[in-house]
Enzyme design. Structure first.
Site, PDB file in Angstrom:
ATOM      1  N   GLY A  46       0.818  -1.206   0.000  1.00  0.00           N
ATOM      2  CA  GLY A  46       0.000   0.000   0.000  1.00  0.00           C
ATOM      3  C   GLY A  46       0.851   1.255   0.000  1.00  0.00           C
ATOM      4  CG  ASP A  48      -1.231   2.623   3.703  1.00  0.00           C
ATOM      5  OD1 ASP A  48      -0.749   1.862   2.841  1.00  0.00           O
ATOM      6  OD2 ASP A  48      -2.027   2.229   4.582  1.00  0.00           O
ATOM      7  NE  ARG A  49       3.106  -2.450   4.625  1.00  0.00           N
ATOM      8  CZ  ARG A  49       3.421  -3.660   4.180  1.00  0.00           C
ATOM      9  NH1 ARG A  49       2.669  -4.249   3.258  1.00  0.00           N
ATOM     10  NH2 ARG A  49       4.484  -4.285   4.646  1.00  0.00           N
ATOM     11  CG  ASP A  68       0.456   4.110   9.623  1.00  0.00           C
ATOM     12  OD1 ASP A  68      -0.229   4.678  10.499  1.00  0.00           O
ATOM     13  OD2 ASP A  68       0.350   4.386   8.414  1.00  0.00           O
ATOM     14  CB  THR A 125     -16.618  -7.068  30.222  1.00  0.00           C
ATOM     15  OG1 THR A 125     -17.104  -7.985  31.188  1.00  0.00           O
ATOM     16  CG2 THR A 125     -16.465  -7.764  28.877  1.00  0.00           C
TER      17      THR A 125
END
Length: 202
Positions: A46, A48-49, A68, A125
């Site tokens: 991607g 973005d990476r 990220d 929880t």
């Protein structure tokens, strides 16, 4: 300048805003992300990476692990020559919490609180779910950083970015720095290099 890993949405946005006075350039389509890659043939990570890896290396000028933390969590490695070596992809915090709710009968739907529960033990929880998801990401990053260090034969700097980076790593000594706008810096670097290349080619 537009960067998105959702190509269909990128094309739709481009079609809607592009006109006589506006030209939209898409990262990865019109403007490449200028970072060397040591990946399997035909693998397309991607954008973005690649953008955050590019910005991290350009800022540090040395090997680094880039985390990220957003919808997904990516933990990637850039070597000392600035080559993107790949890494790991895992679910982000909200995705984990959603999976716990959707995959069980009793666990509630939760919104991420935005801060770590104070107690080390989940007494409710919801706190137990959040502690589990947060520890999962923190443990993932530690484990992968150690594996990358062994493979590289040195311990690289670790840079974190993304919407959940501060929550996850704000007080974590493992992380050398948090850079919230790393993707935007990557876009700016990609643009600068594309313009410089265009000028060099006349």
């Amino acid at each position: 300048m537009l960067a998105s890993v959702n190509r269909e949405v990128s094309d739709l946005v481009t079609a809607r805003i592009e006109g006589a006075a506006v030209t939209v350039f898409q990262i990865g389509k019109d403007v490449p992300v200028p970072i060397e890659r040591a990946l399997d043939e035909n693998t397309k990570p991607g954008d973005d990476r690649l953008l955050v890896a590019l910005a991290a290396y350009e800022g540090l000028q040395q090997a680094c692990v880039v985390v990220d933390a957003g919808t997904a969590v990516t933990v990637d490695f850039v070597d000392g020559e600035g080559t993107f070596q790949g890494g790991a992809i895992a679910p982000g915090l909200r995705m984990m919490l959603g999976a716990l709710h959707e995959g069980t009968d009793a666990l509630p739907a939760l919104e991420l609180v935005g801060k770590l529960p104070k107690e080390p033990f989940g007494k409710r929880t919801g706190d137990a779910m959040q502690l589990g998801c947060i520890a999962s990401v923190q443990g993932l990053v530690r484990h992968l950083a150690e594996r990358y260090a062994v493979a590289y034969d040195a311990y690289p700097l670790i840079v974190a970015t993304g919407g959940d980076a501060e929550l996850l790593f704000g007080n974590d000594e493992l992380i050398d720095r948090i850079v919230p706008d790393l993707a935007l810096r990557g876009i700016a670097i990609a643009c600068q290099k594309a313009l410089a290349s265009q000028a060099d080619n006349g």
